[in-house]
Motif scaffolding. Structure first.
Motif, mmCIF file in Angstrom:
data_model
loop_
_atom_site.group_PDB
_atom_site.id
_atom_site.type_symbol
_atom_site.label_atom_id
_atom_site.label_comp_id
_atom_site.label_asym_id
_atom_site.label_seq_id
_atom_site.Cartn_x
_atom_site.Cartn_y
_atom_site.Cartn_z
ATOM 1 N N LEU A 56 -6.287 -2.261 -9.003
ATOM 2 C CA LEU A 56 -7.338 -2.487 -8.001
ATOM 3 C C LEU A 56 -8.683 -1.972 -8.496
ATOM 4 N N VAL A 57 -8.671 -0.822 -9.167
ATOM 5 C CA VAL A 57 -9.906 -0.270 -9.743
ATOM 6 C C VAL A 57 -10.502 -1.276 -10.727
ATOM 7 N N ASP A 58 -9.672 -1.812 -11.609
ATOM 8 C CA ASP A 58 -10.147 -2.778 -12.601
ATOM 9 C C ASP A 58 -10.650 -4.063 -11.946
ATOM 10 N N ALA A 59 -9.902 -4.576 -10.984
ATOM 11 C CA ALA A 59 -10.250 -5.855 -10.355
ATOM 12 C C ALA A 59 -11.516 -5.762 -9.514
ATOM 13 N N LEU A 60 -11.722 -4.611 -8.870
ATOM 14 C CA LEU A 60 -12.832 -4.488 -7.923
ATOM 15 C C LEU A 60 -14.012 -3.701 -8.474
ATOM 16 N N ALA A 61 -13.859 -3.120 -9.664
ATOM 17 C CA ALA A 61 -14.925 -2.322 -10.275
ATOM 18 C C ALA A 61 -15.415 -1.228 -9.327
ATOM 19 N N VAL A 62 -14.466 -0.524 -8.738
ATOM 20 C CA VAL A 62 -14.737 0.585 -7.822
ATOM 21 C C VAL A 62 -13.984 1.796 -8.359
ATOM 22 N N THR A 63 -14.487 2.984 -8.108
ATOM 23 C CA THR A 63 -13.847 4.185 -8.636
ATOM 24 C C THR A 63 -12.458 4.406 -8.035
ATOM 25 N N GLN A 64 -11.628 5.092 -8.795
ATOM 26 C CA GLN A 64 -10.270 5.387 -8.331
ATOM 27 C C GLN A 64 -10.259 6.202 -7.040
ATOM 28 N N PRO A 65 -11.090 7.255 -6.917
ATOM 29 C CA PRO A 65 -11.063 7.996 -5.657
ATOM 30 C C PRO A 65 -11.438 7.130 -4.446
ATOM 31 N N LEU A 66 -12.383 6.203 -4.626
ATOM 32 C CA LEU A 66 -12.786 5.339 -3.517
ATOM 33 C C LEU A 66 -11.667 4.366 -3.150
ATOM 34 N N ILE A 67 -11.010 3.789 -4.154
ATOM 35 C CA ILE A 67 -9.868 2.897 -3.888
ATOM 36 C C ILE A 67 -8.784 3.669 -3.154
ATOM 37 N N SER A 68 -8.474 4.877 -3.612
ATOM 38 C CA SER A 68 -7.424 5.685 -2.978
ATOM 39 C C SER A 68 -7.776 6.000 -1.529
ATOM 40 N N GLN A 69 -9.036 6.318 -1.269
ATOM 41 C CA GLN A 69 -9.480 6.621 0.099
ATOM 42 C C GLN A 69 -9.285 5.393 0.999
ATOM 43 N N HIS A 70 -9.685 4.229 0.525
ATOM 44 C CA HIS A 70 -9.535 3.015 1.330
ATOM 45 C C HIS A 70 -8.063 2.649 1.512
ATOM 46 N N LEU A 71 -7.248 2.869 0.496
ATOM 47 C CA LEU A 71 -5.814 2.603 0.638
ATOM 48 C C LEU A 71 -5.190 3.518 1.686
ATOM 49 N N ARG A 72 -5.654 4.768 1.766
ATOM 50 C CA ARG A 72 -5.145 5.686 2.803
ATOM 51 C C ARG A 72 -5.443 5.146 4.198
ATOM 52 N N VAL A 73 -6.644 4.620 4.398
ATOM 53 C CA VAL A 73 -7.015 4.049 5.700
ATOM 54 C C VAL A 73 -6.128 2.841 6.012
ATOM 55 N N LEU A 74 -5.965 1.961 5.033
ATOM 56 C CA LEU A 74 -5.137 0.770 5.241
ATOM 57 C C LEU A 74 -3.675 1.127 5.484
ATOM 58 N N LYS A 75 -3.204 2.147 4.794
ATOM 59 C CA LYS A 75 -1.817 2.585 4.976
ATOM 60 C C LYS A 75 -1.624 3.191 6.365
ATOM 61 N N ALA A 76 -2.563 4.029 6.788
ATOM 62 C CA ALA A 76 -2.471 4.649 8.116
ATOM 63 C C ALA A 76 -2.502 3.606 9.230
ATOM 64 N N ALA A 77 -3.202 2.502 8.989
ATOM 65 C CA ALA A 77 -3.299 1.435 9.988
ATOM 66 C C ALA A 77 -2.111 0.472 9.923
ATOM 67 N N GLY A 78 -1.212 0.685 8.970
ATOM 68 C CA GLY A 78 -0.051 -0.193 8.850
ATOM 69 C C GLY A 78 -0.350 -1.519 8.181
ATOM 70 N N VAL A 79 -1.455 -1.579 7.441
ATOM 71 C CA VAL A 79 -1.831 -2.812 6.753
ATOM 72 C C VAL A 79 -1.120 -2.916 5.410
ATOM 73 N N VAL A 80 -1.018 -1.794 4.683
ATOM 74 C CA VAL A 80 -0.349 -1.776 3.383
ATOM 75 C C VAL A 80 0.738 -0.714 3.384
ATOM 76 N N ARG A 81 1.644 -0.870 2.437
ATOM 77 C CA ARG A 81 2.625 0.195 2.186
ATOM 78 C C ARG A 81 2.682 0.408 0.698
ATOM 79 N N GLY A 82 3.023 1.617 0.323
ATOM 80 C CA GLY A 82 3.122 1.957 -1.089
ATOM 81 C C GLY A 82 4.550 2.255 -1.467
ATOM 82 N N ASP A 83 4.996 1.686 -2.558
ATOM 83 C CA ASP A 83 6.346 1.919 -3.087
ATOM 84 C C ASP A 83 6.216 2.553 -4.461
ATOM 85 N N ARG A 84 6.860 3.699 -4.640
ATOM 86 C CA ARG A 84 6.787 4.394 -5.922
ATOM 87 C C ARG A 84 7.598 3.638 -6.964
ATOM 88 N N ARG A 85 6.960 3.433 -8.121
ATOM 89 C CA ARG A 85 7.622 2.803 -9.272
ATOM 90 C C ARG A 85 7.308 3.690 -10.467
#
Length: 113
Positions: A56-85
């Motif tokens: 996502l960082v590469d595709a969107l040219a946004v910093t990793q901390p910013l991507i992680s922050q937005h993913l936390r919001v989306l995860k809390a809202a039930g929009v995304v889920r994360g699976d450890r690989r």
């Protein structure tokens, strides 16, 4: 919009029962979670395939901390889920309805411009 536009939507013949207040609050929370350009871009990326943070960082040219922050919001809202690989977490959309909301919103804005 004129009477002969292709995008005219006819009102339903019978008004459906209005949703309950809990459903309206939850829908508002969901729309607020989607209401940031980076989060919209993340959803658009995830609609095609699951991605890890660095993709996502590469595709969107946004910093990793910013991507992680937005993913936390989306995860809390039930929009995304994360699976450890292994050492990475791969994020995916919870369901396709959310991608359709974002795609329709972007298409609507593009039609207006």
């Amino acid at each position: 919009m004129g009477l002969h536009d292709d995008h005219v939507v006819e009102p339903p013949s019978e008004a459906p029962d209005p949703p309950g207040s809990d459903a309206l609050v939850a829908a508002g929370d969901l729309l607020r979670a989607l209401a940031a350009p980076v989060r919209i871009a993340i959803v658009l990326q995830l609609r095609t395939s699951p991605r890890c943070v660095h993709e996502l960082v590469d595709a969107l040219a946004v910093t990793q901390p910013l991507i992680s922050q937005h993913l936390r919001v989306l995860k809390a809202a039930g929009v995304v889920r994360g699976d450890r690989r292994g050492r990475e977490v791969v994020y995916r959309l919870v369901d396709d309805h959310l991608a359709h909301i974002v795609i329709d919103a972007v298409a609507h804005v593009e039609e207006e411009s």
